[in-house]
Scaffold this motif. Structure first.
Motif, mmCIF file in Angstrom:
data_model
loop_
_atom_site.group_PDB
_atom_site.id
_atom_site.type_symbol
_atom_site.label_atom_id
_atom_site.label_comp_id
_atom_site.label_asym_id
_atom_site.label_seq_id
_atom_site.Cartn_x
_atom_site.Cartn_y
_atom_site.Cartn_z
ATOM 1 N N GLY A 52 0.816 -1.441 0.030
ATOM 2 C CA GLY A 52 0.067 0.021 0.045
ATOM 3 C C GLY A 52 0.810 1.383 -0.046
ATOM 4 N N GLN A 53 0.622 2.309 0.859
ATOM 5 C CA GLN A 53 1.155 3.306 0.985
ATOM 6 C C GLN A 53 2.702 3.367 1.825
ATOM 7 O OE1 GLN A 53 -1.202 6.712 2.516
ATOM 8 N NE2 GLN A 53 -2.463 6.688 0.404
ATOM 9 N N LYS A 54 2.737 2.060 2.679
ATOM 10 C CA LYS A 54 3.848 1.653 3.294
ATOM 11 C C LYS A 54 5.037 1.240 2.516
ATOM 12 C CE LYS A 54 1.861 -0.544 6.683
ATOM 13 N NZ LYS A 54 1.917 -1.477 7.848
ATOM 14 N N TYR A 55 6.439 1.376 2.751
ATOM 15 C CA TYR A 55 7.388 0.734 2.259
ATOM 16 C C TYR A 55 8.423 0.520 3.156
ATOM 17 C CZ TYR A 55 10.136 4.825 1.141
ATOM 18 O OH TYR A 55 10.945 5.911 1.231
ATOM 19 N N SER A 56 9.469 -0.449 2.783
ATOM 20 C CA SER A 56 10.308 -0.463 3.609
ATOM 21 C C SER A 56 11.639 -1.148 2.984
ATOM 22 C CB SER A 56 10.407 -1.647 4.898
ATOM 23 O OG SER A 56 10.190 -2.985 4.194
ATOM 24 N N VAL A 57 12.834 -0.653 3.555
ATOM 25 C CA VAL A 57 14.063 -0.974 2.540
ATOM 26 C C VAL A 57 15.057 -1.709 3.684
ATOM 27 C CG1 VAL A 57 16.199 -0.192 1.380
ATOM 28 C CG2 VAL A 57 13.856 0.890 1.239
ATOM 29 N N GLY A 58 15.482 -2.920 3.382
ATOM 30 C CA GLY A 58 16.222 -3.809 4.278
ATOM 31 C C GLY A 58 17.615 -3.731 3.524
ATOM 32 N N VAL A 59 18.859 -3.405 4.301
ATOM 33 C CA VAL A 59 20.038 -3.611 3.970
ATOM 34 C C VAL A 59 20.983 -4.331 4.525
ATOM 35 C CG1 VAL A 59 22.139 -1.742 3.145
ATOM 36 C CG2 VAL A 59 19.702 -0.951 2.794
ATOM 37 N N ARG A 60 21.835 -5.169 3.943
ATOM 38 C CA ARG A 60 23.071 -5.992 4.906
ATOM 39 C C ARG A 60 24.167 -4.832 4.855
ATOM 40 N NH1 ARG A 60 22.841 -10.214 8.125
ATOM 41 N NH2 ARG A 60 21.855 -11.412 6.472
ATOM 42 N N ILE B 196 21.694 -6.241 9.974
ATOM 43 C CA ILE B 196 20.580 -5.644 8.964
ATOM 44 C C ILE B 196 19.937 -4.427 9.373
ATOM 45 C CG2 ILE B 196 18.535 -6.339 7.955
ATOM 46 C CD1 ILE B 196 19.156 -9.452 8.297
ATOM 47 N N GLU B 197 19.971 -3.572 8.475
ATOM 48 C CA GLU B 197 19.318 -2.274 8.666
ATOM 49 C C GLU B 197 17.838 -2.363 7.980
ATOM 50 O OE1 GLU B 197 19.058 1.691 10.584
ATOM 51 O OE2 GLU B 197 20.397 -0.025 11.049
ATOM 52 N N VAL B 198 16.877 -1.901 8.459
ATOM 53 C CA VAL B 198 15.649 -1.755 8.066
ATOM 54 C C VAL B 198 14.901 -0.456 8.190
ATOM 55 C CG1 VAL B 198 13.265 -2.910 7.514
ATOM 56 C CG2 VAL B 198 15.289 -4.277 8.149
ATOM 57 N N MET B 199 14.490 0.238 7.318
ATOM 58 C CA MET B 199 13.776 1.601 7.652
ATOM 59 C C MET B 199 12.507 1.272 7.100
ATOM 60 S SD MET B 199 13.088 3.347 4.402
ATOM 61 C CE MET B 199 13.342 4.950 4.480
ATOM 62 N N GLU B 200 11.638 2.100 7.558
ATOM 63 C CA GLU B 200 10.193 2.192 7.194
ATOM 64 C C GLU B 200 9.926 3.675 6.770
ATOM 65 O OE1 GLU B 200 5.566 0.992 8.816
ATOM 66 O OE2 GLU B 200 7.360 0.502 10.140
ATOM 67 N N ASP B 201 8.935 3.764 5.778
ATOM 68 C CA ASP B 201 8.367 5.146 5.292
ATOM 69 C C ASP B 201 7.222 4.868 4.523
ATOM 70 O OD1 ASP B 201 8.278 7.881 5.266
ATOM 71 O OD2 ASP B 201 10.396 7.922 4.517
ATOM 72 N N THR B 202 6.851 5.924 4.323
ATOM 73 C CA THR B 202 5.392 5.880 3.404
ATOM 74 C C THR B 202 5.584 6.709 1.993
ATOM 75 O OG1 THR B 202 4.348 8.034 4.375
ATOM 76 C CG2 THR B 202 3.801 6.006 5.489
ATOM 77 N N TYR B 203 4.926 6.035 0.949
ATOM 78 C CA TYR B 203 4.940 6.848 -0.178
ATOM 79 C C TYR B 203 3.529 7.014 -0.733
ATOM 80 C CZ TYR B 203 5.926 8.018 -5.106
ATOM 81 O OH TYR B 203 5.777 8.659 -6.253
#
Length: 331
Positions: free
Chosen positions: A34-42, A48-55
């Motif tokens: 939906g309007q939420k998205y996350s980005v996981g990075v090694r 593991i770093e995971v951010m969450e935001d909306t678009y």
């Protein structure tokens, strides 16, 4: 429920649309719900770093953008904007060379910083996105049409020119993918692309989201952007076999003008194939599945772990399994 029992029972269930999708980024992946998205990075230290935001997409902002055959155009623009944003985020975790940090910025770098200030990153991202689109149009749209024009005198029927042009386009795309996949960074990105598909396939087939189940799932998925590109190429072949111009400049202009039309039709085909599971959609998926063999690679467990972390940040797969398949899994 025991995972092995789930795996056996999943074979008797079809795939159910979950509404989630994603994109591979540098050393990780983006997952959108939906309007939420996350980005996981090694990260370089192994964590593991995971951010969450909306678009909020244009189709959510403006209802007219949801109209069939034009929503694909706006969805493509949204994916470019969000994809660039996520790539920039993942790139921020790549460690710079210590020697470069000690160097004084050049005159051009100073001018850019003084001119754009905090907006510099956005400006550069916009320039890169525009340049990428121009390069893609030139390489995959205009170049095949120009090359095919030299073959026209040797064809028994003029309608075959569209077919030849389409074949040239496919060959250029395959060669391009083969060449870029030789670099280690792109190869790892293709592995994360495979991990993204495997996670979605795992959930949509009613399996718990574990490393073992994700690894055993398919790395091809019906809603992949690679399939969209394939449909664009196939539909352009059919369209340009009918729409023909003798003048080379009119021919090239028609290729540019009809890009939105072809993209709109291709998006609708992708939606149908990705939403429904029947004999027709399985046949339509075959070309996309073949092409995904080039853009997805088998991920290792560390890459799958990143993909799972990104999924769980924005998607409650346990609730989805319970509501859809009537199966409850322990936390």
């Amino acid at each position: 429920m025991d995972a092995s029992i789930c795996e056996i029972s999943a074979k008797s269930r079809g795939q159910v649309y979950s509404g989630i999708g994603g994109q591979a980024v540098l050393e990780g992946m983006m997952m959108r719900n939906g309007q939420k998205y996350s980005v996981g990075v090694r990260k370089a230290d192994g964590t593991i770093e995971v951010m969450e935001d909306t678009y909020i997409s244009m189709t959510d902002k403006y209802p007219i953008c949801k109209a069939p055959f034009i929503r694909g155009i706006f969805s493509f623009v949204d994916s470019m904007i969000l994809g660039t944003r996520c790539l920039n985020y993942s790139a921020s975790f790549i460690e710079d060379d210590p020697e470069d940090a000690d160097k004084e910025p050049g005159k051009f770098e100073k001018w850019l910083n003084d001119t754009f200030g905090e907006k510099l990153e956005s400006v550069i991202s916009g320039i890169v996105m525009v340049f990428s689109c121009v390069l893609a149009i030139g390489l995959f749209v205009l170049l095949p049409a120009w090359v095919a024009s030299f073959i026209k005198p040797y064809l028994p029927h003029e309608s075959l020119l569209g077919l030849i042009e389409g074949i040239i386009r496919v060959v250029i795309f395959v060669v391009y993918i083969k060449l870029v996949s030789r670099t280690p960074d792109i190869m790892r990105t293709f592995q994360y692309h495979g991990a993204e598909h495997k996670c979605i396939n795992c959930v949509e087939h009613g399996l718990p989201l574990t490393v073992e189940n994700v690894a055993a799932s398919s790395k091809e998925h019906k809603r992949c952007g690679t399939s969209f590109i394939v449909y664009v190429m196939l539909i352009s072949i059919l369209l340009f076999m009918v729409i023909r111009f003798d003048n080379i400049w009119l021919k090239l202009a028609s290729r540019l003008v009809l890009i939105p039309v072809i993209a709109g039709i291709s998006y609708e085909v992708l939606r149908i194939v990705g939403t429904y599971d029947n004999a027709l959609t399985r046949i339509l998926f075959i070309p996309g599945m073949w092409m995904q063999g080039l853009t997805t690679k088998e991920p290792d467990n560390s890459e799958i772990e990143v993909a799972i972390a990104a999924v769980e940040k924005v998607f409650d797969w346990r609730k989805f399994e319970k509501d859809t398949f009537g199966i409850e899994f322990d936390e």
